[in-house]
Design a protein around this motif. Structure first.
Motif, PDB file in Angstrom:
ATOM      1  N   UNK A  59     -14.928  13.182   3.335  1.00 37.47           N
ATOM      2  CA  UNK A  59     -14.876  11.731   3.110  1.00 37.47           C
ATOM      3  C   UNK A  59     -13.416  11.377   2.856  1.00 37.47           C
ATOM      4  N   UNK A  60     -12.834  10.586   3.748  1.00 36.90           N
ATOM      5  CA  UNK A  60     -11.404  10.307   3.699  1.00 36.90           C
ATOM      6  C   UNK A  60     -11.083   9.156   2.750  1.00 36.90           C
ATOM      7  N   UNK A  61     -10.133   9.416   1.854  1.00 38.89           N
ATOM      8  CA  UNK A  61      -9.546   8.395   0.993  1.00 38.89           C
ATOM      9  C   UNK A  61      -8.038   8.404   1.240  1.00 38.89           C
ATOM     10  N   UNK A  62      -7.437   7.245   1.249  1.00 30.98           N
ATOM     11  CA  UNK A  62      -5.988   7.157   1.441  1.00 30.98           C
ATOM     12  C   UNK A  62      -5.405   6.268   0.350  1.00 30.98           C
ATOM     13  N   UNK A  63      -4.192   6.585  -0.103  1.00 35.94           N
ATOM     14  CA  UNK A  63      -3.489   5.637  -0.971  1.00 35.94           C
ATOM     15  C   UNK A  63      -2.089   5.443  -0.421  1.00 35.94           C
ATOM     16  N   UNK A  64      -1.630   4.214  -0.491  1.00 39.19           N
ATOM     17  CA  UNK A  64      -0.343   3.856   0.106  1.00 39.19           C
ATOM     18  C   UNK A  64       0.259   2.683  -0.670  1.00 39.19           C
ATOM     19  N   UNK A  65       1.542   2.798  -0.979  1.00 39.37           N
ATOM     20  CA  UNK A  65       2.216   1.784  -1.789  1.00 39.37           C
ATOM     21  C   UNK A  65       2.694   0.584  -0.964  1.00 39.37           C
ATOM     22  N   UNK A  66       2.983   0.804   0.326  1.00 36.25           N
ATOM     23  CA  UNK A  66       3.564  -0.260   1.151  1.00 36.25           C
ATOM     24  C   UNK A  66       2.486  -1.004   1.944  1.00 36.25           C
ATOM     25  N   UNK A  67       2.522  -2.329   1.844  1.00 39.54           N
ATOM     26  CA  UNK A  67       1.527  -3.161   2.535  1.00 39.54           C
ATOM     27  C   UNK A  67       1.533  -2.906   4.038  1.00 39.54           C
ATOM     28  N   UNK A  68       2.721  -2.776   4.611  1.00 41.73           N
ATOM     29  CA  UNK A  68       2.840  -2.534   6.051  1.00 41.73           C
ATOM     30  C   UNK A  68       2.056  -1.296   6.461  1.00 41.73           C
ATOM     31  N   UNK A  69       2.212  -0.207   5.695  1.00 40.95           N
ATOM     32  CA  UNK A  69       1.554   1.051   6.063  1.00 40.95           C
ATOM     33  C   UNK A  69       0.086   1.085   5.659  1.00 40.95           C
ATOM     34  N   UNK A  70      -0.287   0.304   4.672  1.00 40.39           N
ATOM     35  CA  UNK A  70      -1.716   0.144   4.386  1.00 40.39           C
ATOM     36  C   UNK A  70      -2.409  -0.415   5.630  1.00 40.39           C
ATOM     37  N   UNK A  71      -1.769  -1.405   6.244  1.00 40.71           N
ATOM     38  CA  UNK A  71      -2.336  -2.027   7.447  1.00 40.71           C
ATOM     39  C   UNK A  71      -2.390  -1.045   8.607  1.00 40.71           C
ATOM     40  N   UNK A  72      -1.330  -0.243   8.767  1.00 44.24           N
ATOM     41  CA  UNK A  72      -1.317   0.747   9.854  1.00 44.24           C
ATOM     42  C   UNK A  72      -2.390   1.813   9.651  1.00 44.24           C
ATOM     43  N   UNK A  73      -2.539   2.301   8.415  1.00 44.00           N
ATOM     44  CA  UNK A  73      -3.566   3.315   8.127  1.00 44.00           C
ATOM     45  C   UNK A  73      -4.957   2.791   8.450  1.00 44.00           C
ATOM     46  N   UNK A  74      -5.230   1.566   8.036  1.00 44.18           N
ATOM     47  CA  UNK A  74      -6.552   0.975   8.280  1.00 44.18           C
ATOM     48  C   UNK A  74      -6.781   0.714   9.758  1.00 44.18           C
TER      49      UNK A  74
END
Length: 223
Positions: A59-74
């Motif tokens: 089950x994949x969980x991700x954490x990211x501090x930068x809004x730009x990369x949050x969008x790319x990950x999603x």
């Protein structure tokens, strides 16, 4: 896999490929890989997405501090048909609602006293201001389950501090692999696998040499 990245910003590099291969090698001895995996500082999402693709019970969980990369990950999770849970913000400040079976990370590890890029996205992705080594390791130990696995890569020059911090936080190093630019050059990167409350002996994998005769080595091409 299709992976979107910023045209002017941090893109995944060979370190991610080295770390992914190292993780797969060390997971071979386990028959049933499952549970909650956290990709810390997911960037464009490549590392966690590759592992979720290869191990269907993860089950994949991700954490990211930068809004730009949050969008790319999603975006990358969606276009590759992989479910993910995104935690938005600094890993150090986030309160997680669960413990994790596996933590993976290609963290920012350059010292703050080196010359930095003018690009703010690159600064956060490369330099450890936002994720200092000591705080990073201590937080990983807190969010990992007993026997939980921790895979990451780091600047080899800081290995002495890494070993000390892992021991203090009850994370036992089970495997190391050193990455050398050339056979004749010192290692520049170390890949590390540690396990919480483990007492296993240390395994040092064959060194990974990037270049041979000004071309990528055969092993690297295969990887």
């Amino acid at each position: 896999m299709v992976l979107y990245q910023p045209s002017n910003g941090y893109c995944y590099n060979s370190d991610t490929h080295f770390l992914y291969s190292f993780i797969v090698e060390n997971l071979k001895k386990f028959k049933n890989i499952k549970g909650q995996l956290l990709d810390i500082g997911s960037g464009s999402g490549i590392l966690g997405l590759l592992l979720a693709r290869d191990y269907e019970k993860i089950i994949l969980n991700q954490c990211e501090i930068q809004t730009l990369f949050q969008d790319f990950s999603l975006k990358n999770a969606k276009c590759n048909g992989i479910d993910t849970i995104m935690y938005k913000g600094s890993f150090l400040n986030l309160n997680f609602d669960k413990e994790f079976d596996i933590c993976v990370s290609n963290p920012p590890f350059y010292h703050t006293n080196v010359i930095k890029s003018e690009n703010e996205n690159l600064k956060i992705a490369r330099y450890n201001d936002s994720l200092p080594l000591e705080k990073f390791i201590k937080k990983v130990s807190r969010v990992l389950k007993t026997d939980g696995k921790f895979f990451f890569c780091y600047d080899v020059k800081q290995l002495k501090d890494i070993i000390k911090l892992l021991k203090e936080t009850k994370l036992n190093i089970e495997a190391l692999q050193f990455v050398h630019p050339k056979q004749s050059k010192d290692a520049t990167l170390v890949l590390i696998y540690a396990r919480k409350n483990s007492k296993s002996l240390l395994r040092v994998l064959e060194p990974l040499v990037v270049f041979e005769n000004d071309d990528f080595s055969k092993k690297l091409k295969n990887l």
